[in-house]
Design a protein around this motif. Structure first.
Motif, PDB file in Angstrom:
ATOM      1  N   LYS A 176      -0.664   5.974   5.383  1.00 57.40           N
ATOM      2  CA  LYS A 176      -0.599   5.167   4.166  1.00 57.40           C
ATOM      3  C   LYS A 176      -0.672   6.090   2.957  1.00 57.40           C
ATOM      4  O   LYS A 176       0.332   6.506   2.435  1.00 57.40           O
ATOM      5  N   GLY A 231     -12.450  -0.953   1.793  1.00 59.40           N
ATOM      6  CA  GLY A 231     -11.172  -0.994   1.077  1.00 59.40           C
ATOM      7  C   GLY A 231     -10.238  -2.029   1.674  1.00 59.40           C
ATOM      8  O   GLY A 231      -9.282  -1.683   2.371  1.00 59.40           O
ATOM      9  N   SER A 232     -10.507  -3.304   1.390  1.00 60.33           N
ATOM     10  CA  SER A 232      -9.664  -4.350   1.982  1.00 60.33           C
ATOM     11  C   SER A 232      -8.263  -4.300   1.375  1.00 60.33           C
ATOM     12  O   SER A 232      -8.074  -3.820   0.252  1.00 60.33           O
ATOM     13  N   THR A 233      -7.303  -4.832   2.123  1.00 63.19           N
ATOM     14  CA  THR A 233      -5.914  -4.794   1.684  1.00 63.19           C
ATOM     15  C   THR A 233      -5.723  -5.614   0.409  1.00 63.19           C
ATOM     16  O   THR A 233      -5.043  -5.188  -0.513  1.00 63.19           O
ATOM     17  N   ASP A 236     -12.945  -0.276   9.420  1.00 65.69           N
ATOM     18  CA  ASP A 236     -11.520  -0.155   9.138  1.00 65.69           C
ATOM     19  C   ASP A 236     -11.341   0.266   7.678  1.00 65.69           C
ATOM     20  O   ASP A 236     -11.628  -0.513   6.764  1.00 65.69           O
ATOM     21  N   ALA A 253      -8.333   1.606   6.564  1.00 66.59           N
ATOM     22  CA  ALA A 253      -6.942   2.010   6.798  1.00 66.59           C
ATOM     23  C   ALA A 253      -6.307   2.673   5.571  1.00 66.59           C
ATOM     24  O   ALA A 253      -5.758   3.754   5.683  1.00 66.59           O
ATOM     25  N   TRP A 254      -6.369   2.021   4.413  1.00 66.73           N
ATOM     26  CA  TRP A 254      -5.702   2.677   3.270  1.00 66.73           C
ATOM     27  C   TRP A 254      -6.666   3.471   2.399  1.00 66.73           C
ATOM     28  O   TRP A 254      -6.315   4.548   1.900  1.00 66.73           O
ATOM     29  N   THR A 308     -14.850  -3.605   6.811  1.00 64.72           N
ATOM     30  CA  THR A 308     -13.750  -3.040   6.031  1.00 64.72           C
ATOM     31  C   THR A 308     -14.285  -2.199   4.880  1.00 64.72           C
ATOM     32  O   THR A 308     -15.197  -2.623   4.168  1.00 64.72           O
ATOM     33  N   ASN A 356      -5.821   5.556   7.981  1.00 67.26           N
ATOM     34  CA  ASN A 356      -4.421   5.888   8.255  1.00 67.26           C
ATOM     35  C   ASN A 356      -3.960   7.053   7.403  1.00 67.26           C
ATOM     36  O   ASN A 356      -3.967   6.967   6.178  1.00 67.26           O
ATOM     37  N   THR A 402      -1.314   2.970  14.858  1.00 65.13           N
ATOM     38  CA  THR A 402      -1.609   2.205  13.645  1.00 65.13           C
ATOM     39  C   THR A 402      -3.075   1.810  13.642  1.00 65.13           C
ATOM     40  O   THR A 402      -3.758   1.908  14.673  1.00 65.13           O
ATOM     41  N   ALA A 403      -3.533   1.314  12.502  1.00 63.38           N
ATOM     42  CA  ALA A 403      -4.901   0.810  12.415  1.00 63.38           C
ATOM     43  C   ALA A 403      -5.087  -0.385  13.347  1.00 63.38           C
ATOM     44  O   ALA A 403      -6.184  -0.633  13.844  1.00 63.38           O
ATOM     45  N   SER A 404      -3.995  -1.131  13.575  1.00 62.53           N
ATOM     46  CA  SER A 404      -4.075  -2.274  14.486  1.00 62.53           C
ATOM     47  C   SER A 404      -4.341  -1.803  15.909  1.00 62.53           C
ATOM     48  O   SER A 404      -5.117  -2.421  16.651  1.00 62.53           O
ATOM     49  N   LEU A 446      -5.434  -7.660  11.471  1.00 63.79           N
ATOM     50  CA  LEU A 446      -5.549  -6.958  12.750  1.00 63.79           C
ATOM     51  C   LEU A 446      -6.700  -7.496  13.599  1.00 63.79           C
ATOM     52  O   LEU A 446      -6.650  -7.426  14.835  1.00 63.79           O
ATOM     53  N   PHE A 504       0.883  -1.159   0.000  1.00 60.07           N
ATOM     54  CA  PHE A 504       0.000   0.000   0.000  1.00 60.07           C
ATOM     55  C   PHE A 504       0.922   1.209   0.000  1.00 60.07           C
ATOM     56  O   PHE A 504       2.099   1.098   0.348  1.00 60.07           O
ATOM     57  N   HIS A 533      -8.501  -7.398   7.500  1.00 56.99           N
ATOM     58  CA  HIS A 533      -7.057  -7.404   7.731  1.00 56.99           C
ATOM     59  C   HIS A 533      -6.738  -8.270   8.959  1.00 56.99           C
ATOM     60  O   HIS A 533      -7.567  -8.395   9.875  1.00 56.99           O
TER      61      HIS A 533
HETATM   62  C1  LIG Z   1      -2.700  -1.699   6.047  1.00 59.36           C
HETATM   63  C2  LIG Z   1      -4.000  -2.076   6.596  1.00 59.36           C
HETATM   64  C3  LIG Z   1      -4.153  -2.305   7.961  1.00 59.36           C
HETATM   65  C4  LIG Z   1      -3.008  -2.297   8.935  1.00 59.36           C
HETATM   66  O1  LIG Z   1      -2.553  -1.023   9.181  1.00 59.36           O
HETATM   67  P1  LIG Z   1      -1.543  -0.719  10.406  1.00 59.36           P
HETATM   68  O2  LIG Z   1      -1.689   0.754  10.545  1.00 59.36           O
HETATM   69  O3  LIG Z   1      -0.196  -1.138   9.956  1.00 59.36           O
HETATM   70  O4  LIG Z   1      -2.005  -1.470  11.577  1.00 59.36           O
HETATM   71  C5  LIG Z   1      -5.405  -2.569   8.415  1.00 59.36           C
HETATM   72  N1  LIG Z   1      -6.468  -2.630   7.606  1.00 59.36           N
HETATM   73  C6  LIG Z   1      -6.358  -2.411   6.283  1.00 59.36           C
HETATM   74  C7  LIG Z   1      -7.586  -2.483   5.408  1.00 59.36           C
HETATM   75  C8  LIG Z   1      -5.118  -2.129   5.730  1.00 59.36           C
HETATM   76  O5  LIG Z   1      -5.008  -1.934   4.403  1.00 59.36           O
END
Ligand SMILES: *Cc1c(COP(=O)(O)O)cnc(C)c1O
Length: 495
Positions: free
Chosen positions: A300, A237-239, A265, A267-268, A235, A297, A146-148, A185, A80, A183
């Motif tokens: 990211k 936008g999944s990783t 979540d 995150a990105w 979620t 985040n 962090t997202a975690s 997490l 990401f 994720h």
């Molecule tokens: C990257 C990502 C995470 C983890 O992010 P951290 O800040 O490293 O904990 C969690 N969820 C999604 C959807 C992500 O893309």
């Protein structure tokens, strides 16, 4: 080092950093070092006598940089995006200069007050409901590492709320809800807290997003079995593929379960909410209506250097009631009077870094329009890539591209695809991925969707130009040709 020596070394450090950025595009994307390389170069104990700083600084270049993967490289299309702006670097520098643990308002009033303000700026930038603003004095935003960490805080608070509402609940009965696309997490939070986890299946027909029916039937089953689901980690936008859970159906389902927390979540992908045209596809209205907490985040795709995870809750009391421990030495008259926020009660640790400064620098220097421009330009570059994939005789999209992320795979000509087993096609894509990975001039990552090995391509660096994208595509075609030849020959591969 005294102040004048710092002045000199500081100028030198900025010069070195500038040189690094000038030469970034020429660096190999894969660090050439072998595991353990550094212990051969650095003594096993700290030196007895202090060393000259010039030498220390040279060693950063000589010993450390070779072991750094240049995530800011314009041909880095892996994982990401990882932001690194000069505004962010300077924010970190000033923050270090006033280094303090900022746990209470009174520990450094500006640290808390700036965070309160910039988290509202960010909530407005992303279109979050005023219910999430700090000025609401009910909800609010806080920066987590962090997202975690954000999810861990949400799970702890959700558990606490559930146990207060159902005092006889035993810890073994509690279940964290996720999907196969959540994720890791989610799993990590459950592991840390010793809780059960439910992983719901999602379907490629729904673009890997969870539907309400699926959630409802699982909740009913668990309820009958005497289990106590208390949080769903959704979620946006999944990783793996940018999948988005159907938050409207999920929210409506959870309306019947008022003590189940909905954490979103993003995150990105969440920072794309800064652009009004992505608010509908990213389900902003549902986030605003149903989410108990929301995370995206900055570190990211959001132009702020690691670490900086934005976390918002609809009701700050859910955090403080779960996390407030106030020994006498942490009591202050402002905290007791309830006139200030003590962010230590909104997070797991006591101390915290002054991250609001870099967010402030970035948002002021870019402005809302500059932030949006960054997001839109990345998505536009990905659109060019998508166009090349769609018109290619080698590649096929695996799922609908998401924002700046494309997931695709290599196929052996459109006609012969049907005749191939999943295993054979996975072999082909593994060979292809191995060939890409052995190159030093671009970096991508792979994933698996529905048991199919696929390749991910993400644009996120502000240094990536259209030329970099087209060059990357041409390299992929070149390696695809090689992969098809290798695959046709008898061989062994590990998938
Ligand atoms: C990257 C990502 C995470 C983890 O992010 P951290 O800040 O490293 O904990 C969690 N969820 C999604 C959807 C992500 O893309």
């Amino acid at each position: 080092m005294d102040i004048e020596q710092f002045r000199k070394a500081g100028y030198q450090a900025i010069d070195n950093i500038c040189d690094y950025f000038y030469s970034l595009g020429d660096k190999p994307l894969v660090s050439p070092v072998e595991p353990g390389y550094l212990s051969k170069l650095v003594p096993s104990s700290a030196p007895d006598a202090g060393e000259d700083f010039d030498q220390i600084s040279d060693d950063f270049k000589e010993l450390i940089l070779p072991g750094i993967t240049p995530w800011q490289h314009p041909s880095f299309f892996a994982y990401f995006p990882t932001s690194c702006t000069f505004e962010g670097i300077l924010g970190d520098l000033y923050s270090s200069s006033v280094s303090n643990p900022g746990f209470n308002w009174s520990a450094s009033p500006a640290c808390t007050e700036l965070e309160v303000i910039v988290m509202d700026w960010a909530a407005k930038l992303f279109g979050l409901s005023p219910a999430f603003y700090n000025t609401s004095e009910v909800g609010g935003g806080v920066i987590q590492t962090t997202a975690s960490d954000s999810v861990l805080v949400a799970v702890v608070a959700a558990r606490s709320r559930y146990q207060k509402a159902h005092p006889n609940t035993r810890i073994e009965e509690l279940v964290v809800y996720t999907t196969t696309q959540t994720h890791a997490l989610g799993k990590k939070a459950a592991l840390i807290l010793g809780l059960q986890i439910r992983v719901l299946e999602v379907s490629s027909d729904d673009e890997f997003g969870l539907r309400g029916d699926n959630l409802r039937s699982s909740l009913e089953k668990d309820k009958q079995a005497g289990l106590k689901p208390f949080i769903f980690i959704a979620t946006v936008g999944s990783t793996s593929s940018g999948a988005i859970d159907n938050l409207q159906e999920i929210g409506q389902t959870l309306d019947n379960y008022p003590n189940i927390w909905l954490h979103v979540d993003a995150a990105w992908a969440g920072v794309a909410l800064s652009c009004p045209e992505y608010r509908e596809p990213l389900r902003l209205a549902d986030i605003n209506e149903y989410a108990t907490s929301f995370c995206t985040n900055f570190h990211k795709w959001g132009l702020v250097n690691f670490d900086c995870s934005g976390f918002w809750v609809r009701d700050r009391k859910l955090l403080t009631e779960a996390l407030d421990v106030t020994p006498l030495y942490l009591r202050t008259k402002e905290g007791d009077a309830g006139t200030v926020i003590d962010y230590r009660n909104w997070q797991l640790p006591l101390g915290r870094r002054f991250r609001a400064l870099k967010v402030w620098f970035v948002l002021r220097s870019y402005g809302v329009s500059g932030f949006q421009k960054h997001i839109r330009e990345c998505i536009d570059k990905n659109k060019t890539f998508i166009g090349l994939v769609i018109n290619s005789k080698y590649f096929k999209l695996v799922t609908e591209p998401s924002l700046a992320l494309t997931v695709f795979r290599l196929l052996p000509g459109k006609e012969s695809t049907q005749a191939q087993t999943t295993e054979r096609l996975n072999e082909l894509n593994q060979i292809f991925f191995d060939l890409i990975s052995s190159r030093k001039d671009l970096m991508l990552t792979k994933t698996s969707l529905n048991g199919e090995v696929c390749i991910r391509f993400v644009v996120g660096s502000s240094r990536t130009t259209l030329d970099h994208v087209i060059r990357a595509y041409n390299i992929l075609e070149e390696e695809a040709n090689k992969a098809l030849q290798l695959w046709a020959e008898p061989h062994e591969v590990a998938v």
